[in-house]
Write a protein that holds these residues in place. Structure first.
Motif, short mmCIF file in Angstrom:
data_model
loop_
_atom_site.label_atom_id
_atom_site.label_comp_id
_atom_site.label_asym_id
_atom_site.label_seq_id
_atom_site.Cartn_x
_atom_site.Cartn_y
_atom_site.Cartn_z
N PHE A 22 6.64 2.60 5.81
CA PHE A 22 5.90 1.42 5.35
C PHE A 22 6.82 0.26 4.97
O PHE A 22 6.53 -0.49 4.04
CB PHE A 22 4.97 1.76 4.17
CG PHE A 22 3.91 2.75 4.53
CD1 PHE A 22 2.84 2.37 5.33
CD2 PHE A 22 3.98 4.06 4.11
CE1 PHE A 22 1.86 3.29 5.69
CE2 PHE A 22 3.01 4.98 4.47
CZ PHE A 22 1.94 4.59 5.26
N LEU A 25 4.89 -3.22 5.61
CA LEU A 25 3.44 -3.17 5.42
C LEU A 25 2.75 -4.13 6.38
O LEU A 25 1.92 -4.95 5.99
CB LEU A 25 3.09 -3.47 3.96
CG LEU A 25 3.59 -2.42 2.96
CD1 LEU A 25 3.47 -2.92 1.52
CD2 LEU A 25 2.81 -1.11 3.10
N HIS A 29 0.56 -0.98 9.78
CA HIS A 29 0.43 -0.22 8.54
C HIS A 29 -0.92 -0.49 7.87
O HIS A 29 -1.51 0.41 7.27
CB HIS A 29 1.54 -0.60 7.57
CG HIS A 29 2.91 -0.21 8.04
ND1 HIS A 29 4.02 -0.99 7.80
CD2 HIS A 29 3.35 0.86 8.74
CE1 HIS A 29 5.08 -0.40 8.33
NE2 HIS A 29 4.70 0.72 8.91
#
Length: 308
Positions: A22, A25, A29
């Protein structure tokens, strides 16, 4: 949001879990995050499971350049509505854990996973021998629901953290924003600077990013700065301020167009919208001020055209 970092002594109940690095992000994601957020309607806790890497355990220096630092990642996930973020210690024991043991010890015993969603390329356990096929095989054994998400693409190109790093390295902030689904940003505490900007009519806020933070190339950027929930337009310089005496550490200095309150000690978030020019060395403060005036005019025109 509960934040569990660097320890393994936790016990959750009824979790909807997504797992991965991640970093960034990004939009890919976010597909996973949306899935576990949806599971909250079923009474499950939305949990992100990632690893907390000690610098000495990273595979390369490149991996130390994080799109978002641990603190920034926390802030984004909290705003997203996650219940729990776990940064599990990446130790030699963790690295050598057999995939089946990872499923049993982590996913089942510690997380009580009832729903798991991962990307189609997700791997785990010793030598990355665990994969989505293995998760599928054990779903009926341990009673969890598994959902696999294909990698998101833009213009037939897979969105990845490495691609985003490349665009950040080139300073193409518009493309970075497209891939992240938000402008790239730096978050931190406002520190006292040398106050030279005030002497030429351009007082700035001063951040010193974490050494692991990936930054765009030195230069001047159009930026938006979030302060206590409100965004303020301005321009930001990334670099070492060569005109007024090079600083040892790279700094992020922002001039806000319409804000003059004291920000020292406050946490702000600076988002980069467009790179205007590289960092330059001027022969005098008068030359620097003249260029800053031009930068200001360009920045104000940019936001006027955007209707801000």
């Amino acid at each position: 949001m509960e934040y569990i970092a660097g320890r393994a002594d936790f016990q959750l109940k009824r979790s909807a879990v997504t797992l991965g690095k991640f970093d960034g992000l990004h939009l890919g994601h976010q597909l996973l995050l949306n899935k576990i957020i949806e599971q909250k309607k079923r009474g499950l806790n939305a949990v992100v499971f990632t690893f907390l890497y000690h610098p000495g355990k990273l595979l390369s220096d490149r991996e130390m350049e994080l799109i978002y630092t641990e603190e920034e990642k926390q802030h984004i996930l909290m705003e997203y509505g996650l219940d729990v973020m776990i940064s599990f210690p990446f130790t030699e024991e963790t690295r050598s854990m057999e995939p089946k043991k990872f499923i049993e010890d982590i996913l089942i015993n510690k997380l009580d996973a009832k729903y798991i969603v991962v990307g189609s390329d997700f791997c785990f356990g010793r030598d990355r021998r665990g994969n989505v096929k293995m998760l599928e095989e054990y779903a009926s054994v341990y009673g969890y629901e598994l959902e696999i998400i294909e990698k998101k693409k833009i213009e037939n190109e897979e969105i990845s953290s490495s691609c985003i790093r490349e665009q950040i390295g080139k300073g193409i902030m518009e493309k970075v924003q497209e891939l992240l689904g938000r402008p790239f940003s730096v978050r931190g505490e406002v520190l006292h600077g040398r106050k030279i900007g005030r002497t030429i009519g351009f007082p700035t806020t001063n951040l010193i990013p974490d050494k692991t933070k990936l930054l765009p190339p030195d230069g001047v950027y159009i930026s938006l700065t979030a302060i206590e929930g409100k965004e303020y337009p301005g321009i930001t310089n990334i670099g070492h301020n060569p005109t007024v005496g090079t600083t040892p550490e790279k700094r992020v200095e922002t001039f806000l167009f319409d804000y003059d309150n004291d920000l020292y000690g406050k946490f702000i978030q600076v988002s980069f919208l467009e790179r205007m020019r590289g960092e330059e060395t001027f022969h005098s403060l008068d030359e620097l001020k003249a260029q800053m005036d031009k930068d200001m005019d360009y920045g104000r025109e940019y936001f006027q055209n955007k209707g801000r």
